[in-house]
Structure formats: C-alpha cells, structure tokens
Design a protein around this motif. Structure first.
Motif, mmCIF file in Angstrom:
data_model
loop_
_atom_site.group_PDB
_atom_site.id
_atom_site.type_symbol
_atom_site.label_atom_id
_atom_site.label_comp_id
_atom_site.label_asym_id
_atom_site.label_seq_id
_atom_site.Cartn_x
_atom_site.Cartn_y
_atom_site.Cartn_z
ATOM 1 N N VAL A 63 0.840 -1.203 0.000
ATOM 2 C CA VAL A 63 0.000 0.000 0.000
ATOM 3 C C VAL A 63 0.872 1.249 0.000
ATOM 4 O O VAL A 63 0.649 2.195 -0.775
ATOM 5 N N ILE A 85 2.528 1.832 -3.369
ATOM 6 C CA ILE A 85 1.621 2.418 -4.367
ATOM 7 C C ILE A 85 1.501 3.921 -4.166
ATOM 8 O O ILE A 85 1.569 4.707 -5.116
ATOM 9 N N PHE A 136 -1.867 -5.347 -10.900
ATOM 10 C CA PHE A 136 -2.693 -5.942 -9.847
ATOM 11 C C PHE A 136 -3.886 -6.713 -10.418
ATOM 12 O O PHE A 136 -4.823 -7.040 -9.688
ATOM 13 N N LEU A 176 -5.140 -6.438 -2.420
ATOM 14 C CA LEU A 176 -5.094 -5.315 -3.350
ATOM 15 C C LEU A 176 -5.512 -5.688 -4.765
ATOM 16 O O LEU A 176 -5.829 -4.812 -5.572
ATOM 17 N N ALA A 218 -5.972 -1.829 -5.637
ATOM 18 C CA ALA A 218 -4.712 -1.090 -5.791
ATOM 19 C C ALA A 218 -4.870 0.097 -6.732
ATOM 20 O O ALA A 218 -4.364 1.190 -6.471
#
Length: 225
Positions: free
Chosen positions: A33, A36, A118, A140, A204
């Motif tokens: 996370v 990203i 993803f 995700l 994601a």
C-alpha cells in the motif's frame, strides 16, 4: 498482451517489488500500500512542470472565453470562418481549449500499469507477489464485487467521494460568468467519475486514484494562490 508492452510492465513490477522489500521493515503488512502511494506521488512530482503549464494554459483560456463567445456569436453561421478565428485567438493567447487535460492524459500510462500489475497472477514470468498485499485485510488485487461491504472498499469509496466533493467545489469556483448551466453541471458531476472507475478496477488501482485525485485538489489550490 502485445510483446512490446511486456517490458514496461515487467520493469514496473520489479521496481515496485524492490520498493516493497525495502520499506517492509518499516511498514510491515502495508508495504505494498505504501509503495503504491509513494510511486503515485513520484509520478505526480515528475508531472508537476506539466501541471504548472496546464494551469497557466487554463488561466489564459479563462481570459480568452469572453472573446471566444463574441467570435462564436459573430460567425456561428460560417463554420470555416469560425474555425479560423478560434485558431487565431488560441495562437495569440498561446493556449488551446484542451490545455487543462494534459496532466490527466500523461497519467493514463501509469494508471494502466497499476491496473495491469494488480490484475495478473503472473508477471515477468513469475508469480505476482504484489497481489498478496492488502489494505484493511482486503487483497489489493480484488475488484468491487468481492470487496463490497469490506472496510477497505467502504473507506476508499468515502474518501474518493470527499475528494470529489472538494474537487467539484473548486472547479465551480474557477468557472467564469460565461459558463453555461450545462458546463457547471458537468463540473459538479465529473469529479465523481472516480467513484465509478474505482468500482471496476482492483483495489490497488482505486488507491492510485485516491492518491492522485487528492494531489490534484491540493495542487490546484496551491497553484491558484
């Protein structure tokens, strides 16, 4: 996927997985996370010169609108003359009617990469490690039919709606008195398109949308000042 697109996907995959490995001791289960968010911020920082140019173009376009309305009213029955006059006005002002869309268009390849990374179980010939990351317990790589009702999906939807609300308010404030009711309505509704988009992409990619739209609202507030 065409072969020529495999190289950028593989490169992005190795870059993000390396970043995840590097920050995992600090962020734990939220390494993917965090990666990203950091990658999104890096992309927006790289695009900052383009955003500044686009903002200047939008201000020049706003100043151009009264003259554009006069020209349109004067030559509405002569499309060819109208086209020439509009092109002349844009040349004199150094802007185009599409100046504000440049940062959005430039982001499309990055959004596509995030969606691709993803959405696939295998990337660069190996098992995709990124889809094992999670947000509030939700993987995700999952889409909204599976995520609906989970804390991650609800939190993402609420935050996207809040950001869209402030974005719509700012866009309305930036419109001048020549804006038509339809234009104002579009400015109110368009920012909420991120909610619809998030419903059809992996979690994601929705996180990417949240980060980049938040950056856009803050960036425009700073540039406007």
């Amino acid at each position: 996927m065409p072969a020529f697109l495999e190289a950028p996907v593989a490169g992005a995959y190795h870059l993000i997985t390396a970043l995840v490995t590097a920050i995992e001791p600090l962020t734990g289960a939220y390494a993917a996370v965090t990666a990203i968010v950091l990658c999104t911020l890096a992309v927006r920082l790289l695009l900052l010169p383009l955003s500044i140019r686009a903002h200047r173009g939008m201000r020049a376009r706003a100043a151009l609108m009264p003259r554009l309305k006069v020209v349109t009213d004067r030559h509405r029955d002569d499309p060819e003359r109208l086209r020439r006059e509009i092109a002349k006005l844009q040349s004199e002002s150094g802007t185009t009617l599409f100046a504000g869309f440049l940062p959005t268009l430039a982001q499309l390849p990055f959004f596509w990469l995030m969606y691709t990374l993803f959405s696939r179980a295998v990337v660069a010939g190996e098992s995709n490690q990124l889809i094992s990351g999670s947000l509030l317990g939700a993987p995700l790589g999952l889409h909204w039919p599976v995520l609906t009702g989970t804390p991650a999906f609800l939190a993402l939807a609420v935050l996207l709606a809040v950001v869209a609300f402030f974005s719509a308010r700012r866009q309305l404030r930036e419109l001048d008195e020549t804006a038509t009711p339809l234009t104002r309505r579009i400015a109110q509704v368009l920012p909420f398109g991120t909610l619809a988009t998030a419903a059809f992409v992996p979690l994601a990619a929705g996180l990417y949308l949240l980060t980049t739209t938040t950056w856009t609202v803050l960036e425009r507030a700073v540039l406007q000042r």
